[in-house]
Design an enzyme around this catalytic site. Structure first.
Site, PDB file in Angstrom:
ATOM      1  N   THR A  17      67.669 -26.194  14.333  1.00  0.00           N
ATOM      2  CA  THR A  17      69.113 -26.140  14.072  1.00  0.00           C
ATOM      3  C   THR A  17      69.888 -27.164  14.897  1.00  0.00           C
ATOM      4  O   THR A  17      71.118 -27.172  14.874  1.00  0.00           O
ATOM      5  CB  THR A  17      69.658 -24.732  14.371  1.00  0.00           C
ATOM      6  OG1 THR A  17      69.404 -24.403  15.739  1.00  0.00           O
ATOM      7  CG2 THR A  17      69.001 -23.687  13.476  1.00  0.00           C
ATOM      8  N   GLY A  18      69.169 -28.036  15.616  1.00  0.00           N
ATOM      9  CA  GLY A  18      69.813 -29.036  16.455  1.00  0.00           C
ATOM     10  C   GLY A  18      70.249 -30.266  15.682  1.00  0.00           C
ATOM     11  O   GLY A  18      70.100 -30.349  14.455  1.00  0.00           O
ATOM     12  N   VAL A  19      70.767 -31.253  16.426  1.00  0.00           N
ATOM     13  CA  VAL A  19      71.321 -32.468  15.812  1.00  0.00           C
ATOM     14  C   VAL A  19      70.313 -33.160  14.905  1.00  0.00           C
ATOM     15  O   VAL A  19      70.590 -33.449  13.734  1.00  0.00           O
ATOM     16  CB  VAL A  19      71.815 -33.448  16.901  1.00  0.00           C
ATOM     17  CG1 VAL A  19      72.218 -34.778  16.281  1.00  0.00           C
ATOM     18  CG2 VAL A  19      72.989 -32.844  17.660  1.00  0.00           C
ATOM     19  N   ILE A  20      69.114 -33.415  15.417  1.00  0.00           N
ATOM     20  CA  ILE A  20      68.110 -34.115  14.603  1.00  0.00           C
ATOM     21  C   ILE A  20      67.169 -33.144  13.927  1.00  0.00           C
ATOM     22  O   ILE A  20      66.579 -33.464  12.882  1.00  0.00           O
ATOM     23  CB  ILE A  20      67.318 -35.131  15.474  1.00  0.00           C
ATOM     24  CG1 ILE A  20      66.616 -36.161  14.580  1.00  0.00           C
ATOM     25  CG2 ILE A  20      66.310 -34.427  16.394  1.00  0.00           C
ATOM     26  CD1 ILE A  20      67.566 -37.004  13.729  1.00  0.00           C
ATOM     27  N   GLY A  21      67.039 -31.929  14.477  1.00  0.00           N
ATOM     28  CA  GLY A  21      66.135 -30.946  13.892  1.00  0.00           C
ATOM     29  C   GLY A  21      66.478 -30.606  12.460  1.00  0.00           C
ATOM     30  O   GLY A  21      65.596 -30.382  11.620  1.00  0.00           O
ATOM     31  N   LYS A  51      72.126 -15.782  10.201  1.00  0.00           N
ATOM     32  CA  LYS A  51      71.278 -15.045   9.261  1.00  0.00           C
ATOM     33  C   LYS A  51      71.362 -15.608   7.849  1.00  0.00           C
ATOM     34  O   LYS A  51      70.341 -15.772   7.168  1.00  0.00           O
ATOM     35  CB  LYS A  51      71.666 -13.567   9.244  1.00  0.00           C
ATOM     36  CG  LYS A  51      70.772 -12.694   8.352  1.00  0.00           C
ATOM     37  CD  LYS A  51      71.198 -11.255   8.390  1.00  0.00           C
ATOM     38  CE  LYS A  51      70.244 -10.389   7.556  1.00  0.00           C
ATOM     39  NZ  LYS A  51      70.167 -10.839   6.149  1.00  0.00           N
ATOM     40  N   LYS A 137      62.002 -36.896  29.667  1.00  0.00           N
ATOM     41  CA  LYS A 137      60.959 -37.268  28.708  1.00  0.00           C
ATOM     42  C   LYS A 137      59.768 -37.909  29.420  1.00  0.00           C
ATOM     43  O   LYS A 137      58.617 -37.711  29.018  1.00  0.00           O
ATOM     44  CB  LYS A 137      61.525 -38.219  27.651  1.00  0.00           C
ATOM     45  CG  LYS A 137      62.438 -37.547  26.632  1.00  0.00           C
ATOM     46  CD  LYS A 137      62.867 -38.511  25.541  1.00  0.00           C
ATOM     47  CE  LYS A 137      63.775 -37.840  24.530  1.00  0.00           C
ATOM     48  NZ  LYS A 137      64.197 -38.770  23.456  1.00  0.00           N
ATOM     49  N   ARG A 141      55.730 -36.907  29.292  1.00  0.00           N
ATOM     50  CA  ARG A 141      54.608 -37.826  29.083  1.00  0.00           C
ATOM     51  C   ARG A 141      53.618 -37.767  30.251  1.00  0.00           C
ATOM     52  O   ARG A 141      52.407 -37.828  30.049  1.00  0.00           O
ATOM     53  CB  ARG A 141      55.122 -39.259  28.900  1.00  0.00           C
ATOM     54  CG  ARG A 141      55.754 -39.506  27.545  1.00  0.00           C
ATOM     55  CD  ARG A 141      55.669 -40.971  27.188  1.00  0.00           C
ATOM     56  NE  ARG A 141      56.389 -41.283  25.969  1.00  0.00           N
ATOM     57  CZ  ARG A 141      56.343 -42.465  25.349  1.00  0.00           C
ATOM     58  NH1 ARG A 141      55.600 -43.436  25.859  1.00  0.00           N
ATOM     59  NH2 ARG A 141      57.021 -42.681  24.244  1.00  0.00           N
TER      60      ARG A 141
END
Length: 324
Positions: A17-21, A51, A137, A141
């Site tokens: 539900t995120g920006v890129i998701g 919902k 990030k 890694r």
């Protein structure tokens, strides 16, 4: 599974539900015939508050797995029904991926993991290791290098999202670059001739699906992909062409951008990350000798012309609805 090279078939998405998701999920659903199962992992709060949206996803064949992302028990149970994890977790919770990766490494079912790498290349050059926005990030890694032996890893590096770059920045943020179709005004970075490689958010989803559908040749696999490469001056030219008007243009030089960036960090401003990332892009931190789109079948991507058209359509829609 050691030595195997299986294609992902049962995909579990975090951060849907995120920006890129949202764009990644749309692309997965559009290509659901390529997969046996598509699911999203979401919190009880989201399951309750959204919902209706989740019910709509279920009607499209998406399985909704409800649980606590910080619960080892919930994650282990969720992993049992899938073979691939795609993470689209946001920058502020990026370290949540470390236990997710550890549990995937120990899982008897998960064989592939896509960390949330979309955006600026965090290992572009020697100076990348010192950039503040990259630190979380980079920790992910580092964990992968030291602890992952069995799991297949793919980093999908996309560079900046053109949808956001071509938008309007308000107030002091306009110094980081802005395009205002209503006022026909823009602030460009550097000289305006610096080349930047962009990826549209819809193309992030499309390119990720193409990567899932392409058998890997190594692990970790890093795919540096994009939609198009252009300059700020070329962007303005396209806006002027499509609006039929001359725009008022000013510039934030690279030196000025660096000064503002330092001030933002000194003042603990939330804009600091924006200044850093846009300085990196202006310095050429998205450019490569060649992109990796061809390694995943060279899927058709959007163009600058299409992106500008979308921006103008959204602007018109917002104006007509009274939002501006």
């Amino acid at each position: 599974m050691a030595g195997d090279n299986p294609l992902p078939k049962k995909i579990l998405l975090f951060g849907a539900t995120g920006v890129i998701g949202k764009y990644i999920l749309d692309a997965l659903v559009a290509s659901k015939s390529s997969f046996e199962k598509i699911g999203i992992f979401t919190s009880p709060g989201t399951a309750e508050n959204k919902k209706a949206d989740l019910d709509e996803l279920k009607q499209k064949g998406v399985e909704v797995v409800v649980g606590d992302v910080n619960s080892e028990e919930d994650i282990k149970k969720a992993y049992e029904a899938y073979d691939t994890v795609v993470s689209a977790l946001g920058r502020n919770v990026i370290l949540t991926q470390i236990p997710l990766i550890s549990l995937a490494e120990a899982s008897s079912t998960i064989h592939t993991f896509y960390p949330s790498e979309y955006g600026t290349d965090i290992e572009y050059g020697p100076s990348s290791v010192n950039e503040p926005p990259h630190q979380r990030k980079l920790q992910v890694r580092k964990h992968i290098r030291g602890n992952v032996k069995r799991l297949n890893i793919t980093y999908l590096v996309t560079g900046p999202y053109s949808d956001l770059y071509l938008g309007k920045m308000r107030g002091n943020a306009s110094k980081t670059g802005t395009f205002d179709p209503k006022e026909k005004e823009a602030v460009l970075l550097g000289t305006g001739n610096e080349r930047v490689s962009f990826t549209t958010m819809a193309d992030v989803g499309k390119l990720l699906v193409a990567a899932l559908e392409t058998r890997r040749t190594s692990s970790p696999r890093t795919l540096k992909v994009n939609s198009f490469t252009t300059t700020s001056n070329e962007i303005i030219a396209e806006f002027e062409k499509q609006t039929g008007a001359k725009w008022e243009v000013s510039y934030t030089s690279l030196d000025e951008l660096k000064r503002l960036e330092k001030e933002a960090y000194d003042q603990d401003s939330p804009l600091a990350t924006v200044y850093t990332l846009r300085r990196i892009w202006t310095e050429g931190g998205t450019l490569y000798n060649e992109r990796d789109n061809g390694k995943i079948g060279e899927p058709e991507t959007e163009t600058l012309e299409q992106q500008v058209k979308l921006v103008l359509e959204k602007e018109t829609s917002a104006f007509q609805s009274g939002e501006l």
